[in-house]
Design an enzyme around this catalytic site. Sequence first.
Site, PDB file in Angstrom:
ATOM      1  N   ASN A   1      56.790 101.796  53.252  1.00  0.00           N
ATOM      2  CA  ASN A   1      56.770 100.455  53.835  1.00  0.00           C
ATOM      3  C   ASN A   1      56.058  99.511  52.863  1.00  0.00           C
ATOM      4  OD1 ASN A   1      56.152  98.130  55.250  1.00  0.00           O
ATOM      5  ND2 ASN A   1      55.515  99.173  57.112  1.00  0.00           N
TER       6      ASN A   1
ATOM      7  N   CYS B   1      55.061  91.780  57.271  1.00  0.00           N
ATOM      8  CA  CYS B   1      56.369  92.380  56.932  1.00  0.00           C
ATOM      9  C   CYS B   1      57.532  91.421  57.157  1.00  0.00           C
ATOM     10  CB  CYS B   1      56.593  93.648  57.739  1.00  0.00           C
ATOM     11  SG  CYS B   1      55.267  94.814  57.511  1.00  0.00           S
TER      12      CYS B   1
ATOM     13  N   HIS C   1      63.816  95.599  57.356  1.00  0.00           N
ATOM     14  CA  HIS C   1      62.489  96.006  56.891  1.00  0.00           C
ATOM     15  C   HIS C   1      62.340  97.521  57.039  1.00  0.00           C
ATOM     16  CE1 HIS C   1      58.327  96.484  56.315  1.00  0.00           C
ATOM     17  NE2 HIS C   1      58.004  96.591  57.599  1.00  0.00           N
TER      18      HIS C   1
HETATM   19  N1  ACO Z   1      49.752 113.498  59.662  1.00  0.00           N
HETATM   20  C1  ACO Z   1      49.643 114.384  60.653  1.00  0.00           C
HETATM   21  N2  ACO Z   1      49.388 114.016  61.917  1.00  0.00           N
HETATM   22  C2  ACO Z   1      49.215 112.701  62.171  1.00  0.00           C
HETATM   23  C3  ACO Z   1      49.318 111.732  61.158  1.00  0.00           C
HETATM   24  C4  ACO Z   1      49.595 112.175  59.861  1.00  0.00           C
HETATM   25  N3  ACO Z   1      49.710 111.335  58.823  1.00  0.00           N
HETATM   26  N4  ACO Z   1      49.109 110.526  61.697  1.00  0.00           N
HETATM   27  C5  ACO Z   1      48.901 110.712  62.997  1.00  0.00           C
HETATM   28  N5  ACO Z   1      48.962 112.034  63.289  1.00  0.00           N
HETATM   29  C6  ACO Z   1      48.793 112.695  64.575  1.00  0.00           C
HETATM   30  C7  ACO Z   1      48.042 111.836  65.564  1.00  0.00           C
HETATM   31  O1  ACO Z   1      46.646 111.985  65.397  1.00  0.00           O
HETATM   32  C8  ACO Z   1      48.503 112.449  66.881  1.00  0.00           C
HETATM   33  O2  ACO Z   1      47.792 113.615  67.101  1.00  0.00           O
HETATM   34  P1  ACO Z   1      47.301 114.010  68.613  1.00  0.00           P
HETATM   35  O3  ACO Z   1      48.561 114.135  69.390  1.00  0.00           O
HETATM   36  O4  ACO Z   1      46.570 115.272  68.386  1.00  0.00           O
HETATM   37  O5  ACO Z   1      46.467 112.859  69.038  1.00  0.00           O
HETATM   38  C9  ACO Z   1      49.959 112.828  66.602  1.00  0.00           C
HETATM   39  O6  ACO Z   1      50.068 112.881  65.167  1.00  0.00           O
HETATM   40  C10 ACO Z   1      50.973 111.818  67.129  1.00  0.00           C
HETATM   41  O7  ACO Z   1      50.536 110.502  66.762  1.00  0.00           O
HETATM   42  P2  ACO Z   1      51.340 109.229  67.196  1.00  0.00           P
HETATM   43  O8  ACO Z   1      50.580 108.023  66.773  1.00  0.00           O
HETATM   44  O9  ACO Z   1      51.726 109.354  68.639  1.00  0.00           O
HETATM   45  O10 ACO Z   1      52.658 109.413  66.306  1.00  0.00           O
HETATM   46  P3  ACO Z   1      53.952 108.549  66.305  1.00  0.00           P
HETATM   47  O11 ACO Z   1      55.113 109.379  66.603  1.00  0.00           O
HETATM   48  O12 ACO Z   1      53.782 107.269  67.083  1.00  0.00           O
HETATM   49  O13 ACO Z   1      54.053 108.149  64.771  1.00  0.00           O
HETATM   50  C11 ACO Z   1      53.647 106.257  63.373  1.00  0.00           C
HETATM   51  C12 ACO Z   1      53.020 107.378  64.179  1.00  0.00           C
HETATM   52  C13 ACO Z   1      54.471 106.873  62.281  1.00  0.00           C
HETATM   53  C14 ACO Z   1      52.519 105.422  62.775  1.00  0.00           C
HETATM   54  C15 ACO Z   1      54.551 105.383  64.283  1.00  0.00           C
HETATM   55  O14 ACO Z   1      53.851 105.025  65.459  1.00  0.00           O
HETATM   56  C16 ACO Z   1      55.024 104.137  63.596  1.00  0.00           C
HETATM   57  O15 ACO Z   1      55.750 104.169  62.629  1.00  0.00           O
HETATM   58  N6  ACO Z   1      54.661 102.951  64.126  1.00  0.00           N
HETATM   59  C17 ACO Z   1      55.044 101.702  63.535  1.00  0.00           C
HETATM   60  C18 ACO Z   1      54.166 101.469  62.363  1.00  0.00           C
HETATM   61  C19 ACO Z   1      54.644 100.345  61.505  1.00  0.00           C
HETATM   62  O16 ACO Z   1      55.804 100.115  61.357  1.00  0.00           O
HETATM   63  N7  ACO Z   1      53.653  99.677  60.946  1.00  0.00           N
HETATM   64  C20 ACO Z   1      53.897  98.698  59.998  1.00  0.00           C
HETATM   65  C21 ACO Z   1      54.264  97.428  60.620  1.00  0.00           C
HETATM   66  S1  ACO Z   1      54.663  96.376  59.416  1.00  0.00           S
HETATM   67  C22 ACO Z   1      53.343  95.470  58.727  1.00  0.00           C
HETATM   68  O17 ACO Z   1      53.083  94.378  59.144  1.00  0.00           O
HETATM   69  C23 ACO Z   1      52.557  96.039  57.621  1.00  0.00           C
END
Ligand code: ACO
Length: 339
Positions: free
Chosen positions: A296, A118, A266
């Site tokens: 993203n 990214c 980003h």
């Molecule tokens: N739909 C419904 N529930 C979901 C989903 C989904 N799509 N995905 C995860 N959950 C659930 C999880 O299983 C978890 O359930 P549990 O509590 O029963 O275990 C709950 O939701 C919370 O999950 P978290 O991972 O704690 O959720 P969080 O608030 O951290 O959000 C997210 C997840 C959106 C992925 C966030 O962590 C994030 O944006 N992180 C950064 C990701 C990013 O930017 N990645 C790209 C980097 S750039 C690159 O190089 C490509």
Amino acid sequence: MNPPKAPRSRILATGHYLPPIVRTNADLEKMVDTTDAWIWERTGIRERRVAPPEIVTSDMAAAAGRSALDAAGISPRDLDMIIVATVTPDMPMPATAAFVQQKLGATTCPSFDISAACAGFVYGLTIADQFIGSGGAERVLVIGVELLSRIIDWEDRTTCVLFGDGAGAAVIGPAEPAGPDDGKPPRGILSTCLFTDGSLAPSLWLPGGGSLHPASHDVVDKKLHKVAMKGQDIFKAAVRNLYAASKRAMDLAAMTHADIDWVCAHQANLRILNQVMARLGVDEAKVLANIERVGNTSSASIPILLDENVRQGKIVPGDTVLLCALGAGVSWGSAVVRM
Ligand code: ACO
């Protein structure tokens, strides 16, 4: 604060390409156990674009590149270098930039890929600035392009809801000798800074298909050829490092957030963006966003957003824009540019 160096290069024009298929959160509700409400609240995404099977990465890159070259009024034959930032190349070898060069009809100018996920566009911009500054090139095409839909596990709800396909590009050329006489720095790339923390590599990777896990049935069975991510680790690294890098880029340009007209960051997650901007003290009205529509798009994220806002007339010549991005590596960086 030391006065900044005079800029050596500037963004002459931008372009972008988005593939035609729109995949909404409602579509994803039919594919994995998720809801529109969860995706919207946790990420700020409503829909993303997906490329049809006949389109490959170099097609999207060439389309974005052509649009930037047209906007700059420059022929592909006048390019001295093509840099393609991507983690979704057409194939591991040769570089996607080689195909882009052919599709654009450029000369035998050096054309290579960089892999900074990214952060790829900020890395590419910095490399172009260095080459132009040292006299090694005069006109450089920097493209950020990703066809992430081909490397995502569409059964993994923790990743498949986040990403989209697209391409963005910028033509970089020499800075003008003198800027507008308004007491501000001349138009150009005023500062850049880049970082990598390899200790976080396992937080976001695609481990299959390289020398560690060469392509095999076993690699495919274990889905090692798909993106795997520890979302919360990336989230925390992004908030911490994007703040520090943005601060550093503004310090290098002898600026504070008050001097910034627009933030073009980003588009990973609206919550990351809001937390970083709150820590920097940047007014919400200055923060550009399109994550709702495109998700993203990794290295394409910044140049798509930049170009959309240039074409809409929101970013105008003379505006000062803060760029920042973080992704797999983890690698991150920031830049201050006067358009
Ligand atoms: N739909 C419904 N529930 C979901 C989903 C989904 N799509 N995905 C995860 N959950 C659930 C999880 O299983 C978890 O359930 P549990 O509590 O029963 O275990 C709950 O939701 C919370 O999950 P978290 O991972 O704690 O959720 P969080 O608030 O951290 O959000 C997210 C997840 C959106 C992925 C966030 O962590 C994030 O944006 N992180 C950064 C990701 C990013 O930017 N990645 C790209 C980097 S750039 C690159 O190089 C490509």
